[in-house]
Design a protein around this motif. Structure first.
Motif, mmCIF file in Angstrom:
data_model
loop_
_atom_site.group_PDB
_atom_site.id
_atom_site.type_symbol
_atom_site.label_atom_id
_atom_site.label_comp_id
_atom_site.label_asym_id
_atom_site.label_seq_id
_atom_site.Cartn_x
_atom_site.Cartn_y
_atom_site.Cartn_z
ATOM 1 N N LEU A 145 46.650 60.942 -3.289
ATOM 2 C CA LEU A 145 45.766 60.694 -2.020
ATOM 3 C C LEU A 145 46.224 61.870 -0.838
ATOM 4 O O LEU A 145 45.598 62.584 -0.348
ATOM 5 C CB LEU A 145 45.902 59.328 -1.225
ATOM 6 C CG LEU A 145 45.094 59.520 0.196
ATOM 7 C CD1 LEU A 145 43.462 59.749 0.017
ATOM 8 C CD2 LEU A 145 45.116 58.078 0.906
ATOM 9 N N ALA A 146 47.720 62.081 -0.813
ATOM 10 C CA ALA A 146 48.300 63.032 -0.182
ATOM 11 C C ALA A 146 47.884 64.426 -0.816
ATOM 12 O O ALA A 146 47.524 65.292 0.170
ATOM 13 C CB ALA A 146 49.749 62.772 -0.216
ATOM 14 N N GLN A 147 47.922 64.626 -1.931
ATOM 15 C CA GLN A 147 47.534 65.951 -2.628
ATOM 16 C C GLN A 147 45.928 66.281 -2.177
ATOM 17 O O GLN A 147 45.815 67.232 -1.752
ATOM 18 C CB GLN A 147 47.513 66.000 -4.027
ATOM 19 C CG GLN A 147 47.246 67.192 -4.716
ATOM 20 C CD GLN A 147 47.404 67.056 -6.224
ATOM 21 O OE1 GLN A 147 47.910 66.058 -6.924
ATOM 22 N NE2 GLN A 147 46.823 68.242 -6.893
ATOM 23 N N LEU A 148 44.994 65.349 -2.128
ATOM 24 C CA LEU A 148 43.710 65.567 -1.850
ATOM 25 C C LEU A 148 43.638 65.917 -0.396
ATOM 26 O O LEU A 148 42.940 66.864 0.058
ATOM 27 C CB LEU A 148 42.920 64.356 -2.246
ATOM 28 C CG LEU A 148 42.729 64.038 -3.657
ATOM 29 C CD1 LEU A 148 41.886 62.821 -4.055
ATOM 30 C CD2 LEU A 148 41.842 65.356 -4.578
ATOM 31 N N ARG A 149 44.391 65.391 0.400
ATOM 32 C CA ARG A 149 44.313 65.646 1.863
ATOM 33 C C ARG A 149 44.855 66.923 2.067
ATOM 34 O O ARG A 149 44.344 67.505 2.919
ATOM 35 C CB ARG A 149 45.130 64.410 2.437
ATOM 36 C CG ARG A 149 44.294 63.140 2.675
ATOM 37 C CD ARG A 149 45.208 62.207 3.394
ATOM 38 N NE ARG A 149 44.486 61.040 3.725
ATOM 39 C CZ ARG A 149 44.805 59.874 3.857
ATOM 40 N NH1 ARG A 149 46.160 59.639 4.105
ATOM 41 N NH2 ARG A 149 44.114 58.539 4.184
ATOM 42 N N ALA A 150 45.811 67.454 1.476
ATOM 43 C CA ALA A 150 46.410 68.712 1.807
ATOM 44 C C ALA A 150 45.367 69.783 1.365
ATOM 45 O O ALA A 150 45.313 70.913 1.961
ATOM 46 C CB ALA A 150 47.790 68.805 0.921
ATOM 47 N N GLU A 151 44.891 69.404 0.130
ATOM 48 C CA GLU A 151 43.734 70.543 -0.489
ATOM 49 C C GLU A 151 42.742 70.422 0.678
ATOM 50 O O GLU A 151 42.015 71.465 0.920
ATOM 51 C CB GLU A 151 43.293 69.946 -1.635
ATOM 52 C CG GLU A 151 44.416 70.207 -2.967
ATOM 53 C CD GLU A 151 43.678 69.676 -4.100
ATOM 54 O OE1 GLU A 151 42.666 69.094 -4.175
ATOM 55 O OE2 GLU A 151 44.694 69.761 -5.055
ATOM 56 N N ARG A 152 42.130 69.331 1.178
ATOM 57 C CA ARG A 152 41.157 69.227 2.161
ATOM 58 C C ARG A 152 41.486 70.124 3.137
ATOM 59 O O ARG A 152 40.930 70.916 3.906
ATOM 60 C CB ARG A 152 40.733 68.083 2.397
ATOM 61 C CG ARG A 152 39.775 67.755 3.467
ATOM 62 C CD ARG A 152 39.428 66.638 4.345
ATOM 63 N NE ARG A 152 40.720 66.352 5.036
ATOM 64 C CZ ARG A 152 41.221 65.082 5.449
ATOM 65 N NH1 ARG A 152 40.434 63.862 5.019
ATOM 66 N NH2 ARG A 152 42.391 64.961 5.999
ATOM 67 N N ASP A 153 42.832 69.851 3.852
ATOM 68 C CA ASP A 153 43.279 70.398 5.035
ATOM 69 C C ASP A 153 43.507 72.125 5.026
ATOM 70 O O ASP A 153 43.381 72.645 5.792
ATOM 71 C CB ASP A 153 44.653 69.665 5.555
ATOM 72 C CG ASP A 153 44.418 68.196 5.998
ATOM 73 O OD1 ASP A 153 42.972 67.902 6.479
ATOM 74 O OD2 ASP A 153 45.299 67.509 6.169
ATOM 75 N N ALA A 154 43.893 72.460 3.736
ATOM 76 C CA ALA A 154 43.954 73.844 3.493
ATOM 77 C C ALA A 154 42.652 74.485 3.350
ATOM 78 O O ALA A 154 42.651 75.747 3.462
ATOM 79 C CB ALA A 154 44.843 73.829 1.974
ATOM 80 N N GLU A 155 41.482 73.814 2.934
ATOM 81 C CA GLU A 155 40.362 74.485 3.037
ATOM 82 C C GLU A 155 39.774 75.220 4.164
ATOM 83 O O GLU A 155 39.772 74.483 5.386
ATOM 84 C CB GLU A 155 39.350 73.538 2.420
ATOM 85 C CG GLU A 155 37.732 74.164 2.244
ATOM 86 C CD GLU A 155 36.661 73.148 1.907
ATOM 87 O OE1 GLU A 155 35.601 73.515 2.327
ATOM 88 O OE2 GLU A 155 37.048 72.105 1.633
ATOM 89 N N PRO A 156 39.674 76.424 4.083
ATOM 90 C CA PRO A 156 38.919 77.220 5.141
ATOM 91 C C PRO A 156 37.553 76.576 5.915
ATOM 92 O O PRO A 156 36.862 76.499 4.889
ATOM 93 C CB PRO A 156 39.003 78.594 4.938
ATOM 94 C CG PRO A 156 39.032 78.583 3.426
ATOM 95 C CD PRO A 156 39.716 77.378 3.088
ATOM 96 N N TRP A 157 37.381 76.547 6.845
ATOM 97 C CA TRP A 157 36.041 75.945 7.451
ATOM 98 C C TRP A 157 35.418 77.184 7.435
ATOM 99 O O TRP A 157 34.212 77.120 7.434
ATOM 100 C CB TRP A 157 36.411 75.217 8.665
ATOM 101 C CG TRP A 157 36.805 73.957 8.781
ATOM 102 C CD1 TRP A 157 38.078 73.627 8.155
ATOM 103 C CD2 TRP A 157 36.223 72.938 9.196
ATOM 104 N NE1 TRP A 157 38.178 72.364 8.396
ATOM 105 C CE2 TRP A 157 36.971 71.806 9.022
ATOM 106 C CE3 TRP A 157 35.310 72.650 9.780
ATOM 107 C CZ2 TRP A 157 36.836 70.403 9.644
ATOM 108 C CZ3 TRP A 157 34.957 71.133 10.388
ATOM 109 C CH2 TRP A 157 35.920 70.365 10.076
#
Length: 157
Positions: A145-157
């Motif tokens: 979950l932490a990895q997925l959140r980090a990937e989501r947060d790193a995604e440029p809008w």
């Protein structure tokens, strides 16, 4: 108010077109930032258009079905009215069941409280091993979950 204004109809049509385009681009895997660049909209507007488009796809169908079912229940109650007014207990019981169905349909019922009790017993080696497996699974899930959140947060809008 603004509903009969031709300008508001043009704006509504434009917003609907933007929602459709933004959703399609998002489904193609584009980031919110890329969609904003392609459409000339702000990133926040793109996000709002995508969210609104998703809501339009899902919610109205369920709401339509609820409305249809609610209308059916109204018809049933209307047919029972004369018998209810005369004190027919069977008709009254049927009306109560219709009312219960409507409450469930519309989510009007209060959540049910459930009392639970736990009996204490001797802890076996199997219980300890099972608890360890559960802890390991929870740790693995938390890391994922932490990895997925980090990937989501790193995604440029």
């Amino acid at each position: 108010m603004g509903g009969n204004n031709p300008q508001s109809h043009a704006n509504n049509a434009q917003i609907a077109a933007e929602q459709s385009e933004c959703l399609q681009l998002r489904l193609e895997g584009k980031s919110f930032r890329a969609i904003a660049a392609a459409t000339g909209l702000s990133v926040a507007t793109v996000f709002n258009r995508v969210e609104a488009a998703i809501a339009l796809e899902i919610n109205p169908k369920a709401e339509q079905l609820r409305a249809i079912e609610s209308e059916r229940l109204d018809v049933y109650l209307d047919r029972l009215k004369v018998r209810i007014d005369k004190g027919d207990t069977h008709a009254i019981q049927t009306a109560i069941r219709i009312s219960e169905r409507r409450s469930k349909l519309l989510g009007l019922d209060m959540p049910q409280r459930i009392e639970a009790s736990v009996e204490s017993r001797e802890v076996t080696q199997q219980d300890i091993e099972l608890a360890e497996l559960v802890r390991e699974a929870k740790a693995k899930n938390a890391a994922t979950l932490a990895q997925l959140r980090a990937e989501r947060d790193a995604e440029p809008w």
